[in-house]
Motif scaffolding. Structure first.
Motif, PDB file in Angstrom:
ATOM      1  N   ILE A 194       0.842  -1.207   0.000  1.00  0.00           N
ATOM      2  CA  ILE A 194       0.000   0.000   0.000  1.00  0.00           C
ATOM      3  C   ILE A 194       0.873   1.252   0.000  1.00  0.00           C
ATOM      4  O   ILE A 194       0.652   2.181  -0.783  1.00  0.00           O
ATOM      5  N   VAL A 195       1.875   1.276   0.858  1.00  0.00           N
ATOM      6  CA  VAL A 195       2.748   2.447   0.965  1.00  0.00           C
ATOM      7  C   VAL A 195       3.570   2.631  -0.304  1.00  0.00           C
ATOM      8  O   VAL A 195       3.750   3.753  -0.774  1.00  0.00           O
ATOM      9  N   ASP A 196       4.063   1.538  -0.875  1.00  0.00           N
ATOM     10  CA  ASP A 196       4.915   1.621  -2.057  1.00  0.00           C
ATOM     11  C   ASP A 196       4.188   2.223  -3.245  1.00  0.00           C
ATOM     12  O   ASP A 196       4.811   2.866  -4.088  1.00  0.00           O
ATOM     13  N   LEU A 197       2.905   2.019  -3.311  1.00  0.00           N
ATOM     14  CA  LEU A 197       2.136   2.584  -4.421  1.00  0.00           C
ATOM     15  C   LEU A 197       2.011   4.100  -4.300  1.00  0.00           C
ATOM     16  O   LEU A 197       1.752   4.782  -5.282  1.00  0.00           O
ATOM     17  N   LYS A 198       2.216   4.644  -3.084  1.00  0.00           N
ATOM     18  CA  LYS A 198       2.038   6.083  -2.855  1.00  0.00           C
ATOM     19  C   LYS A 198       3.330   6.811  -2.509  1.00  0.00           C
ATOM     20  O   LYS A 198       3.422   8.004  -2.659  1.00  0.00           O
ATOM     21  N   CYS A 199       4.336   6.082  -2.013  1.00  0.00           N
ATOM     22  CA  CYS A 199       5.545   6.726  -1.509  1.00  0.00           C
ATOM     23  C   CYS A 199       6.757   6.245  -2.298  1.00  0.00           C
ATOM     24  O   CYS A 199       7.046   5.054  -2.333  1.00  0.00           O
ATOM     25  N   LYS A 200       7.452   7.151  -2.882  1.00  0.00           N
ATOM     26  CA  LYS A 200       8.616   6.791  -3.700  1.00  0.00           C
ATOM     27  C   LYS A 200       9.915   6.787  -2.888  1.00  0.00           C
ATOM     28  O   LYS A 200      10.942   6.367  -3.381  1.00  0.00           O
ATOM     29  N   CYS A 253      10.302   5.359   0.320  1.00  0.00           N
ATOM     30  CA  CYS A 253      10.088   4.498   1.480  1.00  0.00           C
ATOM     31  C   CYS A 253      10.860   3.188   1.371  1.00  0.00           C
ATOM     32  O   CYS A 253      10.355   2.123   1.719  1.00  0.00           O
TER      33      CYS A 253
END
Length: 154
Positions: free
Chosen positions: A102-108, A110
């Motif tokens: 989930i985070v990887d789809l929004k945060c480059k 991380c």
């Protein structure tokens, strides 16, 4: 099909999944391939889900195994002990994998989260291996021979 069948049928999936998922993740990170990284996270989710019926079928399997004359009770207890840690680790790993996706789809930026998943995967793979080894001691006398343990002394 009883609990022993379920336990023995499924128990290899979390053990092998943790190891192969770790390999896929490291490969994906090494060559910067998001498809491999996402595949590894999917494998970790599978490990977390399949660990549940493996663990919960273990109690009934233990009750049936205790009735067998050649089974050493201490091995059953050790296997249950390691299985509890392996389950908790696998479920934590699965949760981290889901959060990572989930985070990887929004945060480059991380990448630290990927490193955290690698560390948790290492812990999970080690705990799964120890759990598998302790389970093998229950019904595989050849393991005792390979480590120099006399079954009659246990």
């Amino acid at each position: 099909m009883n609990a022993i069948h379920v336990h023995l049928l499924l128990n290899h999936i979390p053990v092998l999944g943790a190891v192969f998922g770790l390999f896929i993740l490291l490969l994906g990170m090494g060559i910067k391939n998001k498809t491999l990284i996402y595949t590894a996270w999917g494998v970790f989710l599978l490990v977390a889900v399949v660990s549940l019926p493996v663990y919960f079928s273990g109690e009934q399997a233990e009750e049936l195994a205790e009735q067998l004359p050649e089974v050493v009770y201490a091995h059953l207890e050790a296997h249950e002990h390691w299985g509890t840690y392996a389950l908790l680790s696998a479920d934590l790993l699965g949760g981290l994998a889901l959060v990572s996706l989930i985070v990887d789809l929004k945060c480059k930026t991380c990448g630290w989260l990927r490193v955290l998943v690698v560390l948790m995967a290492l812990v999970t793979a080690a705990l799964m291996a120890q759990t598998a080894y302790s389970g093998g001691l229950i019904r595989h006398p050849e393991i005792h021979r390979s480590i120099g343990t006399d079954m009659n002394q246990l």
